[in-house]
Design a protein around this motif. Structure first.
Motif, PDB file in Angstrom:
ATOM      1  N   LYS A 118       0.817  -1.218   0.000  1.00 10.74           N
ATOM      2  CA  LYS A 118       0.000   0.000   0.000  1.00 10.74           C
ATOM      3  C   LYS A 118       0.848   1.264   0.000  1.00 10.74           C
ATOM      4  CE  LYS A 118      -4.070  -1.934   2.319  1.00 10.74           C
ATOM      5  NZ  LYS A 118      -4.949  -1.852   3.530  1.00 10.74           N
ATOM      6  N   ARG A 119       1.993   1.230   0.694  1.00 11.75           N
ATOM      7  CA  ARG A 119       2.806   2.448   0.813  1.00 11.75           C
ATOM      8  C   ARG A 119       3.511   2.811  -0.493  1.00 11.75           C
ATOM      9  NH1 ARG A 119       6.829   1.658   5.514  1.00 11.75           N
ATOM     10  NH2 ARG A 119       7.072  -0.339   4.432  1.00 11.75           N
ATOM     11  N   LEU A 120       3.496   1.887  -1.466  1.00 14.58           N
ATOM     12  CA  LEU A 120       4.101   2.166  -2.772  1.00 14.58           C
ATOM     13  C   LEU A 120       3.060   2.540  -3.826  1.00 14.58           C
ATOM     14  CD1 LEU A 120       7.045  -0.338  -3.432  1.00 14.58           C
ATOM     15  CD2 LEU A 120       7.131   2.149  -3.379  1.00 14.58           C
ATOM     16  N   MET A 121       1.809   2.695  -3.402  1.00 18.00           N
ATOM     17  CA  MET A 121       0.800   3.150  -4.356  1.00 18.00           C
ATOM     18  C   MET A 121       1.195   4.525  -4.906  1.00 18.00           C
ATOM     19  SD  MET A 121      -1.782   1.073  -4.814  1.00 18.00           S
ATOM     20  CE  MET A 121      -3.274   2.004  -5.143  1.00 18.00           C
ATOM     21  N   PRO A 122       1.006   4.814  -6.193  1.00 20.63           N
ATOM     22  CA  PRO A 122       0.264   4.037  -7.185  1.00 20.63           C
ATOM     23  C   PRO A 122       1.100   3.017  -7.970  1.00 20.63           C
ATOM     24  CG  PRO A 122       0.866   6.150  -8.114  1.00 20.63           C
ATOM     25  CD  PRO A 122       1.375   6.158  -6.698  1.00 20.63           C
ATOM     26  N   LEU A 123       2.379   2.827  -7.622  1.00 21.45           N
ATOM     27  CA  LEU A 123       3.204   1.868  -8.354  1.00 21.45           C
ATOM     28  C   LEU A 123       2.711   0.442  -8.173  1.00 21.45           C
ATOM     29  CD1 LEU A 123       6.803   3.254  -7.632  1.00 21.45           C
ATOM     30  CD2 LEU A 123       5.257   3.809  -9.526  1.00 21.45           C
ATOM     31  N   THR A 124       1.979   0.200  -7.086  1.00 24.87           N
ATOM     32  CA  THR A 124       1.445  -1.140  -6.827  1.00 24.87           C
ATOM     33  C   THR A 124      -0.048  -1.230  -7.114  1.00 24.87           C
ATOM     34  OG1 THR A 124       1.270  -0.484  -4.490  1.00 24.87           O
ATOM     35  CG2 THR A 124       3.191  -1.785  -5.128  1.00 24.87           C
ATOM     36  N   ALA A 125      -0.590  -0.260  -7.829  1.00 26.02           N
ATOM     37  CA  ALA A 125      -2.016  -0.302  -8.162  1.00 26.02           C
ATOM     38  C   ALA A 125      -2.336  -1.466  -9.086  1.00 26.02           C
ATOM     39  CB  ALA A 125      -2.436   1.012  -8.822  1.00 26.02           C
ATOM     40  N   ASP A 126      -1.357  -1.883  -9.884  1.00 26.41           N
ATOM     41  CA  ASP A 126      -1.614  -2.921 -10.888  1.00 26.41           C
ATOM     42  C   ASP A 126      -0.597  -4.053 -10.840  1.00 26.41           C
ATOM     43  OD1 ASP A 126      -3.300  -3.779 -13.031  1.00 26.41           O
ATOM     44  OD2 ASP A 126      -1.704  -3.281 -14.445  1.00 26.41           O
ATOM     45  N   ARG A 127       0.228  -4.077  -9.785  1.00 28.20           N
ATOM     46  CA  ARG A 127       1.247  -5.139  -9.688  1.00 28.20           C
ATOM     47  C   ARG A 127       1.612  -5.355  -8.231  1.00 28.20           C
ATOM     48  NH1 ARG A 127       4.370  -0.497 -11.429  1.00 28.20           N
ATOM     49  NH2 ARG A 127       4.529  -1.103 -13.625  1.00 28.20           N
ATOM     50  N   ALA A 128       2.104  -6.543  -7.918  1.00 26.69           N
ATOM     51  CA  ALA A 128       2.589  -6.839  -6.576  1.00 26.69           C
ATOM     52  C   ALA A 128       3.864  -6.043  -6.307  1.00 26.69           C
ATOM     53  CB  ALA A 128       2.867  -8.332  -6.427  1.00 26.69           C
ATOM     54  N   GLN A 166       0.433 -13.528  -3.484  1.00 26.83           N
ATOM     55  CA  GLN A 166      -0.981 -13.368  -3.173  1.00 26.83           C
ATOM     56  C   GLN A 166      -1.602 -12.213  -3.970  1.00 26.83           C
ATOM     57  OE1 GLN A 166      -3.676 -14.028   0.620  1.00 26.83           O
ATOM     58  NE2 GLN A 166      -2.259 -12.377   1.028  1.00 26.83           N
ATOM     59  N   TYR A 167      -1.260 -10.967  -3.644  1.00 29.10           N
ATOM     60  CA  TYR A 167      -1.929  -9.819  -4.243  1.00 29.10           C
ATOM     61  C   TYR A 167      -1.406  -9.510  -5.648  1.00 29.10           C
ATOM     62  CZ  TYR A 167      -3.696  -8.767   0.442  1.00 29.10           C
ATOM     63  OH  TYR A 167      -4.311  -8.838   1.654  1.00 29.10           O
ATOM     64  N   LYS A 168      -2.314  -9.334  -6.595  1.00 33.19           N
ATOM     65  CA  LYS A 168      -2.004  -8.835  -7.941  1.00 33.19           C
ATOM     66  C   LYS A 168      -0.724  -9.470  -8.479  1.00 33.19           C
ATOM     67  CE  LYS A 168      -4.113  -4.461  -6.581  1.00 33.19           C
ATOM     68  NZ  LYS A 168      -3.883  -3.039  -6.254  1.00 33.19           N
ATOM     69  N   SER A 169      -0.703 -10.775  -8.501  1.00 35.11           N
ATOM     70  CA  SER A 169       0.554 -11.492  -8.730  1.00 35.11           C
ATOM     71  C   SER A 169       0.824 -11.833 -10.190  1.00 35.11           C
ATOM     72  CB  SER A 169       0.559 -12.781  -7.899  1.00 35.11           C
ATOM     73  OG  SER A 169      -0.492 -13.648  -8.308  1.00 35.11           O
ATOM     74  N   HIS A 170      -0.024 -11.420 -11.115  1.00 36.08           N
ATOM     75  CA  HIS A 170       0.139 -11.869 -12.501  1.00 36.08           C
ATOM     76  C   HIS A 170       1.500 -11.487 -13.069  1.00 36.08           C
ATOM     77  CE1 HIS A 170      -0.468 -12.744 -16.692  1.00 36.08           C
ATOM     78  NE2 HIS A 170      -0.292 -11.478 -17.007  1.00 36.08           N
ATOM     79  N   SER A 171       1.869 -10.193 -13.002  1.00 32.32           N
ATOM     80  CA  SER A 171       3.145  -9.788 -13.591  1.00 32.32           C
ATOM     81  C   SER A 171       4.322 -10.409 -12.851  1.00 32.32           C
ATOM     82  CB  SER A 171       3.276  -8.257 -13.605  1.00 32.32           C
ATOM     83  OG  SER A 171       3.256  -7.729 -12.296  1.00 32.32           O
ATOM     84  N   LEU A 172       4.173 -10.623 -11.541  1.00 30.55           N
ATOM     85  CA  LEU A 172       5.230 -11.273 -10.770  1.00 30.55           C
ATOM     86  C   LEU A 172       5.375 -12.737 -11.193  1.00 30.55           C
ATOM     87  CD1 LEU A 172       7.273 -11.298  -8.448  1.00 30.55           C
ATOM     88  CD2 LEU A 172       5.372 -11.758  -6.880  1.00 30.55           C
ATOM     89  N   VAL A 179       4.224 -19.861  -5.850  1.00 31.30           N
ATOM     90  CA  VAL A 179       3.128 -20.587  -5.201  1.00 31.30           C
ATOM     91  C   VAL A 179       2.104 -19.575  -4.677  1.00 31.30           C
ATOM     92  CG1 VAL A 179       2.487 -22.234  -3.409  1.00 31.30           C
ATOM     93  CG2 VAL A 179       4.736 -22.405  -4.526  1.00 31.30           C
ATOM     94  N   PRO A 180       0.897 -19.542  -5.246  1.00 27.95           N
ATOM     95  CA  PRO A 180      -0.129 -18.608  -4.771  1.00 27.95           C
ATOM     96  C   PRO A 180      -0.800 -19.111  -3.507  1.00 27.95           C
ATOM     97  CG  PRO A 180      -1.019 -19.944  -6.526  1.00 27.95           C
ATOM     98  CD  PRO A 180       0.434 -20.343  -6.379  1.00 27.95           C
ATOM     99  N   ALA A 181      -1.572 -18.242  -2.871  1.00 25.21           N
ATOM    100  CA  ALA A 181      -2.387 -18.664  -1.730  1.00 25.21           C
ATOM    101  C   ALA A 181      -3.378 -19.725  -2.207  1.00 25.21           C
ATOM    102  CB  ALA A 181      -3.126 -17.469  -1.145  1.00 25.21           C
ATOM    103  N   GLN A 182      -3.412 -20.880  -1.526  1.00 30.28           N
ATOM    104  CA  GLN A 182      -4.213 -22.005  -1.989  1.00 30.28           C
ATOM    105  C   GLN A 182      -5.323 -22.414  -1.028  1.00 30.28           C
ATOM    106  OE1 GLN A 182      -1.664 -25.180  -3.987  1.00 30.28           O
ATOM    107  NE2 GLN A 182      -0.129 -24.113  -2.743  1.00 30.28           N
ATOM    108  N   GLN A 183      -5.415 -21.745   0.126  1.00 28.42           N
ATOM    109  CA  GLN A 183      -6.450 -22.055   1.118  1.00 28.42           C
ATOM    110  C   GLN A 183      -6.405 -23.537   1.521  1.00 28.42           C
ATOM    111  OE1 GLN A 183     -10.177 -20.585  -0.593  1.00 28.42           O
ATOM    112  NE2 GLN A 183      -9.733 -18.536   0.168  1.00 28.42           N
ATOM    113  N   ARG A 184      -5.203 -24.037   1.732  1.00 36.78           N
ATOM    114  CA  ARG A 184      -5.049 -25.432   2.149  1.00 36.78           C
ATOM    115  C   ARG A 184      -5.472 -25.663   3.594  1.00 36.78           C
ATOM    116  NH1 ARG A 184      -1.716 -29.147  -0.525  1.00 36.78           N
ATOM    117  NH2 ARG A 184      -1.028 -28.452  -2.590  1.00 36.78           N
ATOM    118  N   ARG A 185      -5.487 -24.597   4.405  1.00 39.11           N
ATOM    119  CA  ARG A 185      -5.795 -24.745   5.829  1.00 39.11           C
ATOM    120  C   ARG A 185      -7.146 -24.115   6.180  1.00 39.11           C
ATOM    121  NH1 ARG A 185      -1.794 -27.587   9.057  1.00 39.11           N
ATOM    122  NH2 ARG A 185       0.086 -27.643   7.779  1.00 39.11           N
ATOM    123  N   GLY A 186      -7.988 -23.920   5.195  1.00 37.05           N
ATOM    124  CA  GLY A 186      -9.269 -23.270   5.430  1.00 37.05           C
ATOM    125  C   GLY A 186      -9.571 -22.314   4.305  1.00 37.05           C
TER     126      GLY A 186
END
Length: 414
Positions: A17-27, A60-66, A87-94
């Motif tokens: 969040k503190r790097l917005m707007p550079l992180t508006a569309d990328r992790a 996790q967040y906006k990870s496509h370009s990453l 490895v994205p968030a997979q909700q393996r534990r809930g």
């Protein structure tokens, strides 16, 4: 003694969040840096240069370009069972997404079970530095501790901005207290003007880390954070060591070896770029013995040429990436990323221009960060009038740094 098996875990799921707007569309770890790189390239290059070639990147967040950058760039030989796996968030534990950095590893515990490492190295993905993690792992093993935290020396007045490490008087290699952003702390015995700040890099004995993560998952009063919860858990058991970054030795480096910057804010991101363009830069990108790896551009070499009016294109104290063309414009103390164009009589000073930015004829850019594909029309000025920049919808920090978002429209002159 047989060599220890090491698994490296890179935490790359932060929202930034503190790097917005550079992180508006990328992790945040995918944010470009130093013209040719992404922030995550520094973390991954340090691990690879350290000889650790089994790496998982938790996203996790906006990870496509990453994810795309990792898949296109960081390819290891599967013949030798080496890998860099996103490895994205997979909700393996809930059904929850990652609740914190510790929870990210807890939810991805299958990676540890599958790899069966002796040692787990856990690092962040958004710091700029060089470090041989093998030296830290060796100290960790020799110490017998279950956890080790890497520490960088910082001026005492910055204590409220970092996780602060206070060591035991009887054994300065062990941590007495680990406090997140205290109002003040004691200076070091050998330098009262400095304290030890956490770098966000950790080494764990694998079984002990699993125990700590399981305990954290069952606890109620926790933020599920590596620095805020897991490290204090080990400290309370008198089982957490500290690794002083100033002891890390790299080939071909001198007094610049121990540069480390958290580039989590717009101003710190900008300041780190300005460090690079000094005649004797604080951080040396040019060490062939410890290269920073990244995806290679297919753009042609940078070019400085005269314009149609015979005005020369010039650049001083600047970094020019592939594909940059300065045609009759002037660039000073700036970083120009791939395929930037600076046209006749344009002026760019103390600025960071990301991929594909175009600065039109006679336009001026000062003290600014222009994100990808921004076009500055002919004669327009950015970074000269705060009120005007804010009226255009640009972000302006308290320090006066002007920042545009990716592809943001810049109105032409009336």
């Amino acid at each position: 003694m047989p060599q220890k098996k090491v698994l490296a875990v890179v935490l790359a799921g932060g929202e930034g969040k503190r790097l917005m707007p550079l992180t508006a569309d990328r992790a945040k770890p995918a944010v470009p840096f130093a013209g040719s790189y992404r922030l995550i390239d520094f973390a991954l290059s340090n691990l690879v240069n350290s000889g650790y070639l089994r790496i998982v990147v938790l996203t996790q967040y906006k990870s496509h370009s990453l994810d795309r950058h990792i898949s296109e760039t960081w390819r290891m030989s599967t013949l030798l069972r080496n890998y860099v796996a996103s490895v994205p968030a997979q909700q393996r534990r809930g059904k929850d997404w990652f609740l914190g950095s510790a929870n990210a590893i807890y939810q991805s515990m299958n990676l540890i079970h599958d790899a069966r490492p002796d040692i787990v190295v856990v690092i962040g993905a958004d710091h700029v530095y060089r470090m041989d993690f093998q030296q830290m792992v060796e100290q960790h093993i020799d110490s017998g501790a279950s956890a080790t935290v890497a520490a960088v020396r910082q001026p005492l007045e910055l204590a409220s901005s970092f996780g602060v490490i206070e060591t035991q008087r009887s054994d300065p290699t062990m941590i007495e207290r680990f406090v997140e952003k205290p109002a003040t702390t004691e200076g070091l015995a050998d330098d009262p003007t400095q304290f030890l700040a956490s770098m966000g890099n950790y080494v764990f004995t694998a079984d002990a880390l699993v125990d700590a993560l399981n305990a954290d998952a069952e606890a109620e009063d926790t933020d599920h954070d590596m620095g805020g919860d897991i490290v204090p858990w080990f400290v309370e058991q008198n089982d957490c060591g500290v690794y002083d970054f100033t002891t890390n030795v790299l080939p071909e480096e001198t007094d610049r070896t121990h540069y480390w910057r958290d580039v989590g804010t717009l101003d710190s991101y900008y300041d780190a770029h300005m460090d690079l363009v000094k005649p004797w830069p604080d951080f040396n990108l040019y060490n062939p013995e410890w290269p920073i790896f990244t995806r290679q551009s297919v753009s042609p070499p940078a070019k400085l040429v005269r314009s149609a009016t015979k005005r020369p294109g010039t650049a001083v104290d600047s970094i020019l990436s592939q594909g940059v063309v300065i045609s009759g414009g002037t660039v000073a103390q700036s970083v120009l990323s791939t395929d930037v164009r600076v046209h006749n009589e344009a002026w760019v000073e103390q600025s960071v221009l990301l991929d594909g930015v175009v600065v039109g004829k006679g336009a001026k850019v000062r003290n600014a960060i222009l994100d990808k594909n921004v076009v500055v029309p002919e004669g327009v000025q950015i970074g000269f009038d705060r009120a005007e920049d804010e009226a255009r919808g640009f972000t302006v920090t308290e320090s006066g740094l002007t920042v545009t978002s990716k592809g943001q429209f810049v109105p032409p002159l009336d």
